[in-house]
Each structure stands twice: as C-alpha cells, then as structure tokens.
Design a protein around this motif. Structure first.
Motif, PDB file in Angstrom:
ATOM      1  N   UNK A  33       7.768  -9.542  -7.714  1.00  0.00           N
ATOM      2  CA  UNK A  33       6.309  -9.377  -7.819  1.00  0.00           C
ATOM      3  C   UNK A  33       5.798  -8.827  -6.491  1.00  0.00           C
ATOM      4  N   UNK A  34       4.992  -7.778  -6.583  1.00  0.00           N
ATOM      5  CA  UNK A  34       4.405  -7.216  -5.361  1.00  0.00           C
ATOM      6  C   UNK A  34       2.909  -7.501  -5.338  1.00  0.00           C
ATOM      7  N   UNK A  35       2.371  -7.542  -4.137  1.00  0.00           N
ATOM      8  CA  UNK A  35       0.918  -7.626  -3.982  1.00  0.00           C
ATOM      9  C   UNK A  35       0.548  -6.527  -2.998  1.00  0.00           C
ATOM     10  N   UNK A  36      -0.138  -5.520  -3.483  1.00  0.00           N
ATOM     11  CA  UNK A  36      -0.426  -4.339  -2.657  1.00  0.00           C
ATOM     12  C   UNK A  36       0.871  -3.783  -2.080  1.00  0.00           C
ATOM     13  N   UNK A  37       0.955  -3.709  -0.741  1.00  0.00           N
ATOM     14  CA  UNK A  37       2.107  -3.046  -0.122  1.00  0.00           C
ATOM     15  C   UNK A  37       3.219  -4.016   0.269  1.00  0.00           C
ATOM     16  N   UNK A  38       3.139  -5.257  -0.187  1.00  0.00           N
ATOM     17  CA  UNK A  38       4.129  -6.268   0.212  1.00  0.00           C
ATOM     18  C   UNK A  38       4.819  -6.889  -0.990  1.00  0.00           C
ATOM     19  N   UNK A  76      15.521   5.856 -11.121  1.00  0.00           N
ATOM     20  CA  UNK A  76      14.481   5.750 -12.163  1.00  0.00           C
ATOM     21  C   UNK A  76      13.102   5.653 -11.526  1.00  0.00           C
ATOM     22  N   UNK A  77      12.959   4.791 -10.519  1.00  0.00           N
ATOM     23  CA  UNK A  77      11.671   4.668  -9.825  1.00  0.00           C
ATOM     24  C   UNK A  77      11.932   4.528  -8.328  1.00  0.00           C
ATOM     25  N   UNK A  78      11.034   5.136  -7.571  1.00  0.00           N
ATOM     26  CA  UNK A  78      11.053   4.932  -6.119  1.00  0.00           C
ATOM     27  C   UNK A  78       9.692   4.347  -5.768  1.00  0.00           C
ATOM     28  N   UNK A  79       9.698   3.182  -5.141  1.00  0.00           N
ATOM     29  CA  UNK A  79       8.439   2.497  -4.831  1.00  0.00           C
ATOM     30  C   UNK A  79       8.301   2.455  -3.310  1.00  0.00           C
ATOM     31  N   UNK A  80       7.187   2.981  -2.825  1.00  0.00           N
ATOM     32  CA  UNK A  80       6.954   3.015  -1.376  1.00  0.00           C
ATOM     33  C   UNK A  80       5.645   2.298  -1.107  1.00  0.00           C
ATOM     34  N   UNK A 137       9.022  -1.607  -0.486  1.00  0.00           N
ATOM     35  CA  UNK A 137       9.767  -0.336  -0.574  1.00  0.00           C
ATOM     36  C   UNK A 137      11.035  -0.643  -1.349  1.00  0.00           C
ATOM     37  N   UNK A 138      11.169  -0.105  -2.562  1.00  0.00           N
ATOM     38  CA  UNK A 138      12.418  -0.343  -3.284  1.00  0.00           C
ATOM     39  C   UNK A 138      12.673   0.744  -4.317  1.00  0.00           C
ATOM     40  N   UNK A 139      13.867   0.688  -4.879  1.00  0.00           N
ATOM     41  CA  UNK A 139      14.275   1.683  -5.885  1.00  0.00           C
ATOM     42  C   UNK A 139      14.780   0.954  -7.119  1.00  0.00           C
TER      43      UNK A 139
END
Ligand SMILES: N=CN[C@@H](CCC(=O)O)C(=O)O
Ligand SMILES: [Zn+2]
Length: 408
Positions: free
Chosen positions: A30-35, A394-398, A372-374
């Motif tokens: 679970x992310x919250x904004x950029x963390x 599939x997804x790159x999350x920055x 930041x994850x893939x």
C-alpha cells in the motif's frame, strides 16, 4: 518532471522481492502519495482495506525500482572503431596509450553542446527506464576541464529534472589525464583538487567524488589527494579500483569510508577485510569484464564470507561497457561471476542504494521508503536474472506514480 501524487493505492496479490528476499505468500503493498505505507500478506488485509483502497495493480512480481549505481551515461560520440581495434587484438590499455579510449570520448564530449549531450544521454536514459530503472548514478569524467566537467554534470542534473527518475551525480575529474597535461599528472591533480572540486561543490553539481586509480590513470598518492579534497568539501568518495591490476586503491578508499569500490577484479583478501570494516559496498561491473574479455573474476566468495554488500551496475559507457540494459547485467553477474539470482537482485536494489548512500529511502519495499517499484510479468523474481528477454516490465512506479504501464 513534476508529478501529481495519488493518495493511497493498493497493489495486491503480488509475489514480492523486497530488496533482500522473496516472500512465499501473496503480498499486498500500500502506498500513500510518494511513500510506501504498508507491506503485508494478503490475508492480513482487512475487509475495510479491500473495500476502500483503489487497486492500482494485481498479480505479477513486485521488486524495488532498479538502481543503476555506476554509469557514464553522458558522453559525446561513440567508439565502434575501437571495438574493431580490439577485435584485431589491441587491448584496452594499448588503445588508451595511443591516445584513444577515454581520451577520444573526451575530445567528442568537449566538442558537443550541452543540448547535444542532453539529447543523446536522454535516449540512453529512456532505455534504462523502460528496463525498470528508477534511480541512476551518472558520472562526469569526459570533460577534464572545470568548464566541461560542470557541463556534463549539469546535463545529468537536467535529466533528473525532466524525467521521472532519480539521478545521482558523481564527479570523476580524475578519470584520465587530458592531453594538455601530458607528463604533468600531479599538476592535473592540483587542478582537480584546487579548482574543479571546489567549483563543482559550490555549484552543488555532485553528490560524490570518484577516481580511476590504475596504472593507465592515477596512482595512490594522486588518488588520496583527490579523496582528501572531496572530504574537505563535504563529499563522500568512491573509486574505480583494482580493475586491470592491483594498486591498493580499494584499501585506500576504505580508509576514506568510501561508499563503494567499483570493478575490483584484482581485490585481495586484505582489501576485502578493509572494505568490510569500513562498510564499503563492492560494486561489480560484469559488463566491462565481458566487453574487455577479462579473465580475472572478482573474489566473490571472499566478499560473501566477509558479508560485504555486493552491488552490480551497467557501467554504461562508450568504451569498456557500451551496455545500457540493467536486466542483462543481472544475467551477466550470475553467468560470469556466479552470483545467485537473489544476490544479483540485491545488487540492483538494496545494495545499489547502499552504494549511493541512499538506503534509508531507496532500494527496499518497506514502510517509509520512496514508492519506487516495478511489477514484472514473470512468475518468480529469479526469472529476471535467468532469461535475457524484453517486454517483461508491466508497471514502473516512481514516487507512487505509474510512469509505464504495459497491460497487454
Ligand atoms: N575504468 C575506467 N572508466 C570507465 C571506462 C570509460 C571508457 O572506457 O570510456 C569504466 O568504468 O569502465
Ligand atoms: Zn566506470
């Protein structure tokens, strides 16, 4: 590029490699904004969590965003001719001695405009990003004057401002002796220490200082002077050491608490002890080993026994490693250096973050870290190292934002 950060999001039913290990059970992130806010097993999620949280992804393998912790991404020209010379029997050192090698890239980089350098490096950077890289270190070292070194580092900083990727910069003024200083290495080191480092540090252009400590580059005394100047200006140090011969650069770097020692094919047991004690990361560069057809393998078992964190990186550059694909390097680290797939993955995540001094915020899937994850279209993390195959991202999350989505 400014990104808008979505609030809380859920990635569910993922196979998680968190930077250290792979979990058996299906996991939720679970992310919250950029963390990253929370990491748990799927069966620990409450009904309310499942009802309330928008699902941003489901299934696949989730890893930290990949970190390429050693590159020379900004440069002018190319060196295909030198590749042909090596095929005809010339060595990397022979070519350097004839004024080719690094110096030929110095000529092309000095001639290139800042915009041209930016455009050519941006293409290489986009390739790395499409391969899952979310943080990249970029070195200077092809300018070799105060003006041209600063130009390279400004290009690197600009890439980090314009693309959704973290760019960490390293000043490598002591990379090679520029022709105008022929037979005057100590004078050049004076320039590096008394002019370049103060000016680069004043402008905030570098996050660390590196030196190529080698017979064809700079000796131990010269290297130490650069380390001292870096520390005087509050910058941590790194070293290109023990690549082509054993000079003692790694143990010297350990004395200065280096973030990392890189290449290290000729590292000895004593050096391993020294870097273990200083907490320095051993950065392995199998792309240069492969390209130069090296036969001296870094002492992987000794590094393991001493529990030295091992990072791996592309060393992407126009000469010794014209390779701009970090997942290929995962395979090379296993095949050429006999790392396990887990060690290789640690090398481009948690240990690469350590090599940049950023492990508190990057490289692991843990609460509080940057989001930041893939997400990869594979069944288990080891496949990333095992197969050399495009199209698995599939997804790159920055910073909590999906910057690449391949949903087919
Ligand atoms: N070893 C020294 N420097 C670079 C090579 C740069 C070049 O050949 O242009 C390296 O990391 O391999
Ligand atoms: Zn390098």
């Amino acid at each position: 590029m400014p990104q808008s950060h979505p609030n809380r999001q859920l990635w569910r039913d993922v196979t998680l490699f968190d930077g250290e290990r792979t979990y058996d059970a299906p996991m939720a992130v679970i992310t919250d904004n950029d963390r990253i806010e929370r990491v748990c097993r799927m069966n620990e999620l409450s009904d309310a969590d499942i009802a309330d949280l928008p699902v941003a992804g489901q299934g696949g393998v989730l890893t930290p965003g990949l970190i390429d912790c050693h590159t020379h991404l900004v440069f002018g020209g190319q060196r295909a001719g030198e590749f042909e010379q090596r095929l005809e029997g010339a060595s990397y050192a022979d070519i350097a001695a004839q004024g080719g090698g690094i110096i030929s890239t110095v000529r092309a980089t000095r001639e290139a405009s800042e915009d041209d350098l930016y455009t050519s490096a941006a293409k290489r950077l986009q390739g790395l990003m499409a391969d899952g890289v979310t943080t990249v270190e970029i070195k200077s070292g092809y300018g070799l004057t105060t003006e041209h070194e600063a130009k390279m580092l400004r290009v690197a900083r600009r890439l980090g401002e314009q693309y959704p990727v973290r760019v960490v910069t390293t000043f490598l003024g002591a990379h090679a002796l520029p022709p105008e200083y022929k037979d005057r290495k100590d004078d050049y080191i004076d320039l590096v220490c008394n002019d370049m480092i103060p000016s680069i540090a004043d402008q905030g252009l570098a996050d660390a200082v590196d030196v190529f400590c080698e017979g064809i580059a700079f000796n131990l005394d010269q290297t130490e002077r650069v380390f001292q100047a870096a520390h005087k200006h509050g910058l941590p140090i790194k070293g290109h050491v023990e690549q082509l011969s054993h000079l003692g650069g790694a143990s010297l770097a350990a004395k200065y608490n280096a973030l990392s020692v890189d290449h290290i094919e000729w590292l000895t047991e004593d050096d391993v002890q020294a870097i273990a004690e200083s907490g320095t990361v051993a950065t392995l560069l199998p792309g240069a080993f492969y390209t130069l057809r090296d036969t001296q393998v870094p002492p992987i078992d000794a590094l393991r026994r001493a529990r030295v964190p091992m990072a791996i990186a592309t060393d992407g550059n126009p000469g010794s490693s014209p390779i701009f694909q970090l997942t290929l390097i995962l395979n090379m680290a296993c095949t050429l250096f006999r790392l396990t797939p887990t060690e290789a993955l640690q090398g481009v995540t948690a240990n690469a973050a350590r090599a940049l001094g950023l492990s508190e915020q990057l490289g692991s899937i843990q609460p509080g870290q940057r989001a930041d994850f893939c997400i990869w279209d594979i069944e288990q993390p080891a496949e990333l190292a095992y197969a050399i195959a495009p199209g698995r991202l599939r997804q790159r999350v920055f910073d909590g934002v999906i910057t690449h989505a391949n949903d087919q």
